[in-house]
Design a protein around this motif. Structure first.
Motif, PDB file in Angstrom:
ATOM      1  N   LYS A 230      -2.892   2.234  -4.994  1.00 51.96           N
ATOM      2  CA  LYS A 230      -1.905   3.219  -4.891  1.00 51.96           C
ATOM      3  C   LYS A 230      -2.224   4.687  -4.768  1.00 51.96           C
ATOM      4  O   LYS A 230      -1.610   5.783  -4.371  1.00 51.96           O
ATOM      5  CB  LYS A 230      -1.224   3.155  -6.427  1.00 51.96           C
ATOM      6  CG  LYS A 230      -0.342   2.028  -6.627  1.00 51.96           C
ATOM      7  CD  LYS A 230       0.400   1.935  -7.840  1.00 51.96           C
ATOM      8  CE  LYS A 230       1.206   0.600  -8.143  1.00 51.96           C
ATOM      9  NZ  LYS A 230       2.005   0.344  -9.205  1.00 51.96           N
ATOM     10  N   LEU A 231      -3.669   4.888  -5.484  1.00 54.09           N
ATOM     11  CA  LEU A 231      -3.949   6.336  -5.166  1.00 54.09           C
ATOM     12  C   LEU A 231      -4.911   6.614  -3.887  1.00 54.09           C
ATOM     13  O   LEU A 231      -5.316   7.695  -3.193  1.00 54.09           O
ATOM     14  CB  LEU A 231      -4.920   6.709  -6.270  1.00 54.09           C
ATOM     15  CG  LEU A 231      -3.969   6.979  -7.707  1.00 54.09           C
ATOM     16  CD1 LEU A 231      -5.150   7.582  -8.579  1.00 54.09           C
ATOM     17  CD2 LEU A 231      -2.831   7.810  -7.679  1.00 54.09           C
ATOM     18  N   GLY A 232      -5.006   5.161  -3.154  1.00 56.10           N
ATOM     19  CA  GLY A 232      -5.902   5.379  -1.906  1.00 56.10           C
ATOM     20  C   GLY A 232      -7.529   5.694  -2.140  1.00 56.10           C
ATOM     21  O   GLY A 232      -8.055   6.418  -1.264  1.00 56.10           O
ATOM     22  N   THR A 233      -7.922   5.004  -3.177  1.00 55.04           N
ATOM     23  CA  THR A 233      -9.283   5.555  -3.492  1.00 55.04           C
ATOM     24  C   THR A 233      -9.920   3.990  -3.825  1.00 55.04           C
ATOM     25  O   THR A 233      -9.443   2.918  -3.541  1.00 55.04           O
ATOM     26  CB  THR A 233      -9.728   6.111  -4.981  1.00 55.04           C
ATOM     27  OG1 THR A 233      -8.867   5.436  -6.083  1.00 55.04           O
ATOM     28  CG2 THR A 233      -9.164   7.513  -4.784  1.00 55.04           C
ATOM     29  N   ASN A 234     -11.457   3.961  -3.894  1.00 53.62           N
ATOM     30  CA  ASN A 234     -12.144   2.668  -4.127  1.00 53.62           C
ATOM     31  C   ASN A 234     -13.251   2.762  -5.143  1.00 53.62           C
ATOM     32  O   ASN A 234     -13.958   1.824  -4.982  1.00 53.62           O
ATOM     33  CB  ASN A 234     -12.732   2.611  -2.585  1.00 53.62           C
ATOM     34  CG  ASN A 234     -13.480   3.410  -2.023  1.00 53.62           C
ATOM     35  OD1 ASN A 234     -13.986   4.353  -2.770  1.00 53.62           O
ATOM     36  ND2 ASN A 234     -13.979   3.430  -0.769  1.00 53.62           N
ATOM     37  N   ASN A 235     -13.175   3.869  -5.852  1.00 58.17           N
ATOM     38  CA  ASN A 235     -14.179   3.636  -6.833  1.00 58.17           C
ATOM     39  C   ASN A 235     -13.704   4.671  -8.126  1.00 58.17           C
ATOM     40  O   ASN A 235     -12.618   5.468  -7.958  1.00 58.17           O
ATOM     41  CB  ASN A 235     -15.542   4.010  -6.547  1.00 58.17           C
ATOM     42  CG  ASN A 235     -15.677   5.469  -5.834  1.00 58.17           C
ATOM     43  OD1 ASN A 235     -15.488   6.599  -6.618  1.00 58.17           O
ATOM     44  ND2 ASN A 235     -15.645   5.835  -4.545  1.00 58.17           N
ATOM     45  N   ARG A 236     -14.329   4.480  -9.216  1.00 56.16           N
ATOM     46  CA  ARG A 236     -13.895   5.286 -10.386  1.00 56.16           C
ATOM     47  C   ARG A 236     -14.357   6.738 -10.432  1.00 56.16           C
ATOM     48  O   ARG A 236     -13.237   7.461 -10.697  1.00 56.16           O
ATOM     49  CB  ARG A 236     -14.687   4.740 -11.658  1.00 56.16           C
ATOM     50  CG  ARG A 236     -14.571   3.202 -11.757  1.00 56.16           C
ATOM     51  CD  ARG A 236     -15.307   2.835 -13.150  1.00 56.16           C
ATOM     52  NE  ARG A 236     -15.088   1.503 -13.255  1.00 56.16           N
ATOM     53  CZ  ARG A 236     -14.949   0.944 -14.660  1.00 56.16           C
ATOM     54  NH1 ARG A 236     -14.968   1.824 -15.568  1.00 56.16           N
ATOM     55  NH2 ARG A 236     -14.469  -0.478 -14.659  1.00 56.16           N
ATOM     56  N   VAL A 237     -15.190   7.057  -9.922  1.00 64.01           N
ATOM     57  CA  VAL A 237     -15.389   8.803  -9.650  1.00 64.01           C
ATOM     58  C   VAL A 237     -14.302   9.586  -8.799  1.00 64.01           C
ATOM     59  O   VAL A 237     -13.709  10.178  -9.278  1.00 64.01           O
ATOM     60  CB  VAL A 237     -16.694   9.086  -9.168  1.00 64.01           C
ATOM     61  CG1 VAL A 237     -16.928  10.551  -8.735  1.00 64.01           C
ATOM     62  CG2 VAL A 237     -17.935   8.489 -10.189  1.00 64.01           C
ATOM     63  N   SER A 238     -14.146   8.888  -7.715  1.00 64.72           N
ATOM     64  CA  SER A 238     -13.115   9.687  -6.684  1.00 64.72           C
ATOM     65  C   SER A 238     -11.720   9.446  -7.330  1.00 64.72           C
ATOM     66  O   SER A 238     -11.034  10.011  -7.217  1.00 64.72           O
ATOM     67  CB  SER A 238     -13.300   8.796  -5.294  1.00 64.72           C
ATOM     68  OG  SER A 238     -12.833   7.689  -5.460  1.00 64.72           O
ATOM     69  N   THR A 239     -11.584   8.220  -8.090  1.00 65.17           N
ATOM     70  CA  THR A 239     -10.202   8.044  -8.579  1.00 65.17           C
ATOM     71  C   THR A 239      -9.920   8.977  -9.782  1.00 65.17           C
ATOM     72  O   THR A 239      -8.830   9.597  -9.974  1.00 65.17           O
ATOM     73  CB  THR A 239     -10.134   6.609  -9.450  1.00 65.17           C
ATOM     74  OG1 THR A 239     -10.251   5.534  -8.172  1.00 65.17           O
ATOM     75  CG2 THR A 239      -8.699   6.221  -9.917  1.00 65.17           C
ATOM     76  N   VAL A 240     -10.761   9.115 -10.553  1.00 64.68           N
ATOM     77  CA  VAL A 240     -10.469  10.170 -11.631  1.00 64.68           C
ATOM     78  C   VAL A 240     -10.389  11.694 -11.104  1.00 64.68           C
ATOM     79  O   VAL A 240      -9.841  12.467 -11.598  1.00 64.68           O
ATOM     80  CB  VAL A 240     -11.964  10.106 -12.801  1.00 64.68           C
ATOM     81  CG1 VAL A 240     -11.931  11.210 -13.632  1.00 64.68           C
ATOM     82  CG2 VAL A 240     -11.844   9.053 -13.366  1.00 64.68           C
ATOM     83  N   LEU A 241     -11.395  11.930 -10.107  1.00 62.73           N
ATOM     84  CA  LEU A 241     -11.172  13.258  -9.690  1.00 62.73           C
ATOM     85  C   LEU A 241      -9.901  13.657  -8.956  1.00 62.73           C
ATOM     86  O   LEU A 241      -9.436  14.509  -9.262  1.00 62.73           O
ATOM     87  CB  LEU A 241     -12.290  13.653  -8.479  1.00 62.73           C
ATOM     88  CG  LEU A 241     -13.836  13.797  -8.893  1.00 62.73           C
ATOM     89  CD1 LEU A 241     -14.890  13.670  -7.989  1.00 62.73           C
ATOM     90  CD2 LEU A 241     -13.820  14.779  -9.740  1.00 62.73           C
ATOM     91  N   LEU A 242      -9.313  12.520  -8.114  1.00 66.10           N
ATOM     92  CA  LEU A 242      -8.096  12.742  -7.627  1.00 66.10           C
ATOM     93  C   LEU A 242      -7.058  12.779  -8.694  1.00 66.10           C
ATOM     94  O   LEU A 242      -6.103  13.530  -8.528  1.00 66.10           O
ATOM     95  CB  LEU A 242      -7.933  11.523  -6.623  1.00 66.10           C
ATOM     96  CG  LEU A 242      -6.480  11.569  -5.762  1.00 66.10           C
ATOM     97  CD1 LEU A 242      -6.579  12.690  -4.797  1.00 66.10           C
ATOM     98  CD2 LEU A 242      -6.363  10.053  -5.119  1.00 66.10           C
ATOM     99  N   ALA A 243      -7.137  12.113  -9.517  1.00 64.31           N
ATOM    100  CA  ALA A 243      -6.070  12.111 -10.809  1.00 64.31           C
ATOM    101  C   ALA A 243      -6.081  13.194 -11.290  1.00 64.31           C
ATOM    102  O   ALA A 243      -4.959  13.806 -11.769  1.00 64.31           O
ATOM    103  CB  ALA A 243      -6.614  10.680 -11.655  1.00 64.31           C
ATOM    104  N   LYS A 244      -7.211  14.056 -11.617  1.00 63.76           N
ATOM    105  CA  LYS A 244      -7.376  15.382 -12.290  1.00 63.76           C
ATOM    106  C   LYS A 244      -6.415  16.324 -11.352  1.00 63.76           C
ATOM    107  O   LYS A 244      -5.909  17.285 -11.912  1.00 63.76           O
ATOM    108  CB  LYS A 244      -8.413  15.713 -12.483  1.00 63.76           C
ATOM    109  CG  LYS A 244      -9.185  14.897 -13.667  1.00 63.76           C
ATOM    110  CD  LYS A 244     -10.625  15.196 -14.111  1.00 63.76           C
ATOM    111  CE  LYS A 244     -11.166  14.557 -15.350  1.00 63.76           C
ATOM    112  NZ  LYS A 244     -12.476  14.912 -15.650  1.00 63.76           N
TER     113      LYS A 244
END
Length: 250
Positions: A230-244
């Motif tokens: 849903k966020l268009g990411t593929n790993n934890r680090v990029s997901t958390v950065l985008l979420a923030k």
């Protein structure tokens, strides 16, 4: 312990489906109390927490009719609220469902029984929901006829589902205080996915998130896969950065 029939397991499944389809964490306890009221043929079901230090009983949900959250000062009404049979059971570390008349010989001669009879629910079954360090929390089911071994067995089967829901709801409220749900809906994240994302941002592993939410690591990873998509990411680090960046997590 009483044996359960096919219909009993169908009712457990009905509750699980209703919980999964619910998208409003704030309404979850009203949904649960209403369902339990029907399953156990009760005159009333409440979800309450007894705050011993404050001598206050806070009731969050009611069935069959909702009265909204109520805080009752027990100082005058009950001289020793900490001596209620269910309170003693939970305070001593008891977590299993109990029939109050079976754990207290004087239940039917107590002021609590008299008060419960006024609403038609003198016979009571308590289903502890531990989790809040400040309160002794339980679901209390009341009706006129005695509860049976089958009722106790059914409550024991339902309890793990309720504890998991409670754990996730508390984490959602804690995380949601910093990340309004209205923001997450633009990304089509469900409350459960948002909760997993919030715990991920706090540095928890899949195992740690699973332990916190009382679910399996496999279930956590399934939620994370949906969050990534849903966020268009593929790993934890990029997901958390985008979420923030989007204000989805603190």
């Amino acid at each position: 312990m009483g044996r359960l029939g096919v219909r009993d397991y169908e009712q457990i499944l009905d509750l699980a489906v209703a919980i999964l389809e619910n998208t409003d964490p704030e309404a979850i306890w009203s949904l649960i109390t209403k369902h339990l009221c029907e399953v156990f043929d009760c005159t009333g079901v409440t979800f309450s927490g007894l705050y011993i230090a404050e001598r206050v009983l806070r009731t969050e949900a009611w069935a069959p009719e909702s009265h909204g959250p109520i805080a009752l000062d027990l100082t005058d009404r009950y001289p020793n609220p900490d001596q209620h049979p269910l309170t003693l059971h939970v305070a001593s570390g008891g977590t299993s469902p109990v029939i109050l008349s079976r754990i207290s010989e004087r239940w039917r001669h107590s002021p609590w029984y008299d008060s419960a009879r006024e609403t038609g629910g003198g016979e009571q079954l308590g289903l502890p929901t531990p989790g809040d360090p400040l309160a002794l929390r339980s679901l209390i089911l009341g009706r006129e006829q005695e509860f049976t071994d089958r009722d106790l067995a059914l409550a024991a089967r339902i309890q793990p589902l309720i504890l998991t829901v409670d754990s996730q709801a508390r984490e959602f409220r804690r995380l949601g205080a910093a990340a309004p749900l209205s923001v997450s809906t633009r990304h089509d994240l469900t409350p459960r996915e948002l909760t997993v994302l919030g715990l991920l941002s706090e540095g928890l592993t899949s195992q740690g998130i699973a332990h916190r939410l009382l679910i399996s690591p496999h279930t956590v990873n399934r939620h994370l896969e949906k969050v990534y998509r849903k966020l268009g990411t593929n790993n934890r680090v990029s997901t958390v950065l985008l979420a923030k960046q989007h204000g989805l997590v603190p």
